[in-house]
Design a protein around this motif. Structure first.
Motif, PDB file in Angstrom:
ATOM      1  N   ASN A  83       0.814  -1.221   0.000  1.00  0.00           N
ATOM      2  CA  ASN A  83       0.000   0.000   0.000  1.00  0.00           C
ATOM      3  C   ASN A  83       0.846   1.270   0.000  1.00  0.00           C
ATOM      4  O   ASN A  83       0.369   2.330   0.375  1.00  0.00           O
ATOM      5  N   ASN A  84       2.099   1.154  -0.425  1.00  0.00           N
ATOM      6  CA  ASN A  84       3.001   2.304  -0.468  1.00  0.00           C
ATOM      7  C   ASN A  84       3.472   2.567  -1.888  1.00  0.00           C
ATOM      8  O   ASN A  84       3.559   1.635  -2.704  1.00  0.00           O
ATOM      9  N   ASN A  85       3.816   3.834  -2.159  1.00  0.00           N
ATOM     10  CA  ASN A  85       4.447   4.178  -3.422  1.00  0.00           C
ATOM     11  C   ASN A  85       5.734   3.381  -3.559  1.00  0.00           C
ATOM     12  O   ASN A  85       6.390   3.076  -2.563  1.00  0.00           O
ATOM     13  N   PHE A  86       6.092   3.074  -4.793  1.00  0.00           N
ATOM     14  CA  PHE A  86       7.347   2.373  -5.043  1.00  0.00           C
ATOM     15  C   PHE A  86       8.019   3.044  -6.235  1.00  0.00           C
ATOM     16  O   PHE A  86       7.480   3.033  -7.345  1.00  0.00           O
ATOM     17  N   VAL A 110       2.103   4.043  -7.900  1.00  0.00           N
ATOM     18  CA  VAL A 110       1.431   4.729  -6.794  1.00  0.00           C
ATOM     19  C   VAL A 110       0.056   4.088  -6.607  1.00  0.00           C
ATOM     20  O   VAL A 110      -0.732   4.012  -7.562  1.00  0.00           O
ATOM     21  N   PRO A 111      -0.235   3.612  -5.384  1.00  0.00           N
ATOM     22  CA  PRO A 111      -1.519   2.940  -5.147  1.00  0.00           C
ATOM     23  C   PRO A 111      -2.708   3.900  -5.239  1.00  0.00           C
ATOM     24  O   PRO A 111      -2.585   5.091  -4.973  1.00  0.00           O
ATOM     25  N   LEU A 112      -3.832   3.323  -5.625  1.00  0.00           N
ATOM     26  CA  LEU A 112      -5.093   4.045  -5.774  1.00  0.00           C
ATOM     27  C   LEU A 112      -6.044   3.564  -4.677  1.00  0.00           C
ATOM     28  O   LEU A 112      -6.405   2.378  -4.653  1.00  0.00           O
ATOM     29  N   PHE A 113      -6.407   4.473  -3.799  1.00  0.00           N
ATOM     30  CA  PHE A 113      -7.282   4.128  -2.677  1.00  0.00           C
ATOM     31  C   PHE A 113      -8.679   4.693  -2.875  1.00  0.00           C
ATOM     32  O   PHE A 113      -8.835   5.848  -3.274  1.00  0.00           O
TER      33      PHE A 113
END
Length: 151
Positions: A83-86, A110-113
């Motif tokens: 759940n973190n940017n990489f 970048v995750p999309l929540f």
């Protein structure tokens, strides 16, 4: 075009009532690909939490065989779990990287929540080593906040 100049354009796209969700996603991918010289592949992956897989959504760039990615596999799969940017400055230095093309040198995911749940991610590949900055991260977080409004 600067990230600041792109933000209202992203909002314009996501606010268009006459476009379907996938058309909006594709238009955002096209805008980013056209506007940022080192964004060479721009796409979305969406999570199937039951199957623990990511599924390719709209994208702009070279065709990819990676239409389904297991959670934990590759950069995208790791983001689905963490759940973190990489940010990967040099993909050749990553052990858990799924090679897409020899032209890809770096990647940012970048995750999309939506309502606190990681439903997917935006994935950007670049043909340049180490082009991504903290500004890219903040901008892509903004993009995903706008995308989340259409879910």
């Amino acid at each position: 075009m600067t990230f600041q100049e792109l933000q209202p354009k992203v909002t314009q796209i996501t606010s268009k009532p006459n476009l379907s969700r996938d058309e909006k996603l594709l238009a955002v991918c096209q805008l980013l690909s056209d506007s940022i010289s080192y964004y060479n592949w721009v796409g979305f992956y969406f999570a199937n939490h039951e199957a623990q897989t990511l599924h390719l959504g709209p994208y702009v760039g070279a065709e990819t065989d990676h239409t389904v990615i297991p959670f934990g596999k590759g950069i995208c799969g790791q983001v689905a779990v963490s759940n973190n940017n990489f940010v990967v400055p040099d993909v050749s230095a990553q052990d858990n990287y799924i090679a897409c093309s020899f032209t890809v040198k770096s990647e940012i995911v970048v995750p999309l929540f939506v309502n606190g749940l990681n439903i997917g991610q935006i994935d950007i590949d670049s043909h340049i080593i180490d082009p991504f900055t903290e500004e890219d991260e903040r901008f892509l977080e903004f993009v995903n906040e706008e995308i989340a409004k259409i879910y």
